[in-house]
Design an enzyme around this catalytic site. Structure first.
Site, PDB file in Angstrom:
ATOM      1  N   ASP A  38      14.136 -38.453 -57.092  1.00 24.12           N
ATOM      2  CA  ASP A  38      15.204 -38.958 -56.234  1.00 24.12           C
ATOM      3  C   ASP A  38      15.699 -40.298 -56.761  1.00 24.12           C
ATOM      4  OD1 ASP A  38      15.439 -36.831 -54.527  1.00 24.12           O
ATOM      5  OD2 ASP A  38      14.074 -37.632 -53.025  1.00 24.12           O
ATOM      6  N   ASP A  73      26.506 -35.339 -55.997  1.00 23.78           N
ATOM      7  CA  ASP A  73      27.359 -34.894 -54.897  1.00 23.78           C
ATOM      8  C   ASP A  73      28.110 -36.065 -54.263  1.00 23.78           C
ATOM      9  OD1 ASP A  73      26.494 -32.343 -55.311  1.00 23.78           O
ATOM     10  OD2 ASP A  73      25.343 -32.162 -53.455  1.00 23.78           O
ATOM     11  N   ASP A 110      15.794 -43.332 -55.715  1.00 23.49           N
ATOM     12  CA  ASP A 110      15.062 -44.590 -55.550  1.00 23.49           C
ATOM     13  C   ASP A 110      13.746 -44.615 -56.317  1.00 23.49           C
ATOM     14  OD1 ASP A 110      14.379 -42.531 -53.867  1.00 23.49           O
ATOM     15  OD2 ASP A 110      13.836 -43.793 -52.167  1.00 23.49           O
ATOM     16  N   ASP A 126      11.823 -29.119 -49.497  1.00 23.47           N
ATOM     17  CA  ASP A 126      10.676 -29.212 -50.392  1.00 23.47           C
ATOM     18  C   ASP A 126       9.432 -28.546 -49.792  1.00 23.47           C
ATOM     19  OD1 ASP A 126      10.444 -31.114 -48.392  1.00 23.47           O
ATOM     20  OD2 ASP A 126      10.675 -32.821 -49.735  1.00 23.47           O
TER      21      ASP A 126
END
Length: 556
Positions: A195, A140, A197, A288
């Site tokens: 994710d 995005d 990281d 989540d």
């Protein structure tokens, strides 16, 4: 003979000590005059007399202390559940697939220019049959990350990997929307999520996948570890905080059979569990946790694998850390407002409902801590005047239950993970408690926004790709403005510094260690936020005014 001489020496020493205490009036005189009801020597005799004002102040003080004590005792309960059900810890899967299922790995990203290559490379190294594995890059981004990510996808596709690049321009639903859009095109029956990281190790999929051989398993969560744990003092404290969550909260809840949550990354879902629970929804900041509770209410079982780890990058700056913590604090309160009515109306066991309440409402302690901060010193003055014995009997146990449960909680987690070196955690405990106090301003604002339904602009947590001490941050352009919060934290710290000076003047030394935690916490978070931001502005001219106008974030 020597024994007689030793006894005579000890007797002589005791007599001299007694005479000194008598002549100097000693510690007993100090306690009696300063914390007893001595009408002549009490330093507060001209300041306070029992009246309606004292009652009005002490009622909210004790209400706050009792509520915080309940949440503190709950931490002890999690430790108890963790050890009581130690035999229920999940290690090896009870059965294995005869034929491995198809897996889709989803990578939701937003402006992750400096870490996306590390993430894609790690996922392409995952040890799994290539004809059963698909990787989706759900991008995005609005910056150069688009070109970097699409180029990497083309490169790895040319090398034979099944990897696709999906870019959205409207960002509808943000992270939840990206995951949902990817799910509609996914080929896999199982969905793994990482994710930006995170760096999954090559054997991660094979360590997790066979737990889904049991048809009732809907989600498997693994433990986070930390790529840059030793980068700074701040990252070491952050690591201890996360270790406590993943060892004792996840461990205690999963082993005792109550609800626990997917952490948004480093976990795997069964596709049908997501769909049956209603799919990804973006009306909270913790999509989540929201999906986790909806799936478990549908009867799906979750597993937590404490021994399977996935390393990730910790925030290296106070501003980034506060952004992350505020998002989680606000999101959990939003989820509690949405989910708890369904939990209490369900037919799950009562102890599961109570645990869900404690879990989803725990962040209400932050605004309560702000109230306690304002009431602490005047309440202590009043209580000391009423008698030190009463304070030791009532106030201190409540304070210990509400605050020192934190230290024991994280000590136990470090002992479980690092049995040979956990004792050094004692050095971090004062700073760990102080950091928790220092976060109260930022997180209280987030919690109040959630309670009143306020949707605020989100300041994303920047990823700097720094792993070793001394490395320089590469993503300064992602930093946001600091706002007024650090100055508020400094002012509150000054208030407590003045109360320490007042306590010293009136020889109320018992209060000083507690007050020091408040000074250290508020000054540490405030000063670190200001210095890090100003230093980066001077050094690189970072744009501190850039901020997302959207109310919901993507990424952690």
């Amino acid at each position: 003979m020597r024994l007689i001489e030793l006894a005579a020496f000890l007797q002589h020493t005791a007599v001299n000590a007694g005479l000194w205490l008598y002549t100097q009036r000693g510690i007993s005189h100090y306690l009696r005059t300063h914390y007893g009801n001595d009408p002549v020597n009490n330093p507060f005799r001209y300041l306070y007399e029992w009246n309606a004002f004292d009652t009005t102040l002490l009622i909210p003080y004790f209400v706050v202390m009792i509520i915080l004590a309940f949440y503190g005792m709950h931490r002890y309960q999690l430790v108890y559940l963790y050890y009581k059900h130690r035999d229920r810890a999940v290690t090896d899967p009870p059965s294995h697939f005869a034929e491995l299922p198809r897996i889709t790995v989803q990578l939701p990203i937003f402006n992750e220019q400096y870490v996306i290559d590390r993430l894609i490379d790690a996922c392409c190294r995952l040890d799994y049959p290539s004809d059963r594995l698909e990787i989706q890059v759900l991008d995005d981004s609005t910056d150069e990350t688009q070109q970097v990510a699409s180029g990497l996808v083309e490169r790895y596709r040319a090398l034979g990997h099944t990897i696709v690049y999906l870019h959205r321009t409207d960002r509808y639903g943000y992270k939840a929307g990206a995951l949902d859009a990817g799910l509609k095109q996914a080929l896999g029956d199982l969905i793994a999520i990482f994710d930006a990281d995170f760096v999954p190790p090559p054997d991660w999929l094979m360590q997790v996948v066979h737990h889904f051989a049991e048809p009732g398993i809907g989600m498997v969560q693994t433990r986070w570890t930390h790529l840059n744990r030793d980068y700074s003092f701040l990252t070491q404290v952050e690591a201890i905080l996360l270790d406590g969550h993943f060892v004792l909260e996840h461990g205690g809840r999963s082993r005792s059979g109550v609800f626990f949550n997917f952490n948004g990354t480093a976990g795997m879902w069964r596709r049908s569990a997501i769909q049956e629970a209603g799919g990804w929804q973006h009306d909270t900041l913790t999509e989540d946790t929201d999906l986790s509770y909806r799936a478990q209410l549908k009867g799906w079982q979750f597993r937590y694998l404490q021994d399977v780890v996935c390393p990730a990058e910790l925030p290296i700056e106070m501003t980034a850390f506060k952004t992350q913590q505020a998002r989680w604090a606000k999101g959990l309160i939003q989820t509690s407002k949405k989910i708890l009515p369904y939990v209490f109306r369900s037919d799950v066991p009562f102890h599961t409902k109570i645990e869900a309440f404690y879990h989803l409402t725990a962040n209400i302690s932050y605004p309560l801590m702000v109230v306690l901060s304002l009431l602490l010193m005047p309440a202590m003055v009043i209580r000391f005047y009423q008698g030190w014995f009463q304070m030791l009997l009532i106030d201190v146990p409540l304070f210990m239950a509400s605050t020192f449960s934190i230290s024991s909680f994280y000590l136990v987690s470090q002992k479980e993970l690092y049995p040979r070196s956990w004792l050094k955690t004692f050095l971090y405990l004062p700073f760990l408690m102080a950091l928790g106090i220092g976060l109260t301003v930022t997180n209280s604002r987030a919690v109040l926004e959630a309670l009143f339904g306020i949707k605020s602009a989100f300041k994303r947590t920047p990823k700097y790709r720094v792993e070793k001490r001394g490395e320089r941050a590469r993503a300064a352009k992602y930093r946001k403005r600091l706002g007024v919060v650090p100055w508020v934290e400094l002012l509150i710290g000054c208030y407590f510094a003045l109360t320490i000076a007042y306590a010293i003047t009136n020889e109320n030394y018992f209060t000083i260690p507690f007050l020091l935690l408040f000074v250290l916490g508020y000054w540490y978070t405030g000063l670190l936020s200001l210095f890090q931001g100003r230093f980066e502005r001077w050094r690189s001219g970072a744009n501190l005014d850039e901020s997302s106008p959207k109310p919901y974030p993507v990424g952690v």
